[in-house]
Design an enzyme around this catalytic site. Sequence first.
Site, PDB file in Angstrom:
ATOM      1  N   SER A 354       0.421  -1.324  -0.144  1.00 31.66           N
ATOM      2  CA  SER A 354      -0.216  -0.043   0.700  1.00 31.66           C
ATOM      3  C   SER A 354       0.701   0.860  -0.298  1.00 31.66           C
ATOM      4  CB  SER A 354      -0.896   0.020   1.204  1.00 31.66           C
ATOM      5  OG  SER A 354      -1.781  -1.015   1.106  1.00 31.66           O
ATOM      6  N   HIS A 471      -7.162  -0.004   6.213  1.00 38.35           N
ATOM      7  CA  HIS A 471      -6.772  -1.302   6.299  1.00 38.35           C
ATOM      8  C   HIS A 471      -6.603  -1.462   7.743  1.00 38.35           C
ATOM      9  CE1 HIS A 471      -5.954  -1.981   2.181  1.00 38.35           C
ATOM     10  NE2 HIS A 471      -5.051  -1.007   2.212  1.00 38.35           N
TER      11      HIS A 471
END
Length: 533
Positions: A354, A471
């Site tokens: 990410s 997340h």
Amino acid sequence: MNKKALAILMRARMRPNHLTNFALSPISNELNQILSNSHGNRSGENGEHHAMEHGKEKLNHQRSFEVVRESMHSVISMNKTEVGDSVLNEFLEGYCSLSFENRRKLLLTLAKEYDLNRAQVRELIKQYLGLQPPGSEVQSGGVADEGFLSTFYRIERNLRHSLKPVYETLFERLNTHPEGLKFLTIIRADILSILTEGNIASLRALDSYLKEKLTTWLSPAALELHQITWDDPASLLEKIVFYEAVHPISNLIDLKRRLGVGRRCFGYFHSAIPREPLIFIEVALLKNIAETIQEVLWDNPPIAESEATCALFYSISSTQPGLAGINLGKFLIKRVITLVKIDMPHISVFATLSPIPGFMQWLLSKLASQSKLAKAEDISRSPADRSGLTFYEDILEPEEERALIDSSGDLASGKSGMEIMLNLLTPTTHEWTNSDKLLSALKPPLMRLCARYLLQEKKRGKALDSVANFHLQNGAMVQRINWMADQSEKGLNQSAGIMVNYVYRPENIEEYAQLYFSKGHIHSSYDVKRYIQ
């Protein structure tokens, strides 16, 4: 090049280049497409009729604000049985015809004049408070008790009804239109665009209510998970190219690779918005958790799928700006994990690679403020002289500062390591990436400060970084941060090239999500924690 590939390429090139501007722009081509769909195909009309229609269309686009406002009022005030597609179409067309300023005016009118009736709410509350609360003597369940309680039930029912704003009727009736759900997401995109100009309380309340409605209408039960492949229609693949927000798809070879062997792409679809994913996620099947985006996007050929042990989520993109803040990604990730586990039992690790979009903004701001404070206070280089200052924080370790001073050369000057670091990282040319000496000097402080940013920098008790917060609230943990993982211009601007792996452990997802939600606790590996211990 086959016809399908050519169609994808041509349509993608004809689309606007800047997704962010398109996402927050006033209603434009997308709404026009909705309206043209509701009127059917006119391609068979002769030239004279087309000219006549064009004249009418031009006239329609000049309709006044008052006419559109009256159209909106009709949708809200008419009897439910009288509101058909023709009435709703008139409002949709009218809204489309307005300038952005008039759309702003209309939405403010809707927020203020079609809010709830507060005088009625106050009167009902007054009546309710005037009732004698039922005591233990009315718990016997007799007829008299039921009659006494019926007064409470009646006022409570009326109070619930009066607490619903009038504009709820508009939203619910638009949702019955074949294109209504899409239209509501576009209206909300306009509302969000207006709110960036200033926090208007009534409009914020309107947005909050519409967001709640959209969240209900887009529950996971109403969404269909679909694996997107090269065999899907060109119109769908073109949308994947256009809406990819994390790692732009550079060409058709890139697109085909992302949909090919060792890769997966899944999207959430809704029946009211056909042929267009609301959100989609791209997955790479790998032997180990990837450390750089280069090995995910460019490694060729990919490994045999039977050898993969890791499903790596490397991009998740939303296609509807009007659904901002509605966490469809949470349900998408969970569904994909479940699906992959069923289809490929040999996959045991579910991770991400990410971006860290807010890191450099936070770091440069921190360096600038501390350097400015140091100059204002005329701080010497002695750490002992700095310790008594309340607001001053030397964010560099002594050995990190010495390494930066020794390595800076002609690229950056400064009286302190922080000032040198600020001068090195500020230019968008990123010349520091071409010097092995500077890369070596910058790596320790940047990795340490990145770990601090992810684990310790909070806003309202939650991670400051938007992707981290996404997340973590979905139940992931911070597994590893990776040096020079994204050397694109975007990656260097956002996070000095650093990327992070989040890991989803299916058995811990709910526990981690709950602890983060209730206490702001962030689970992380020892490798990440050691940077800040």
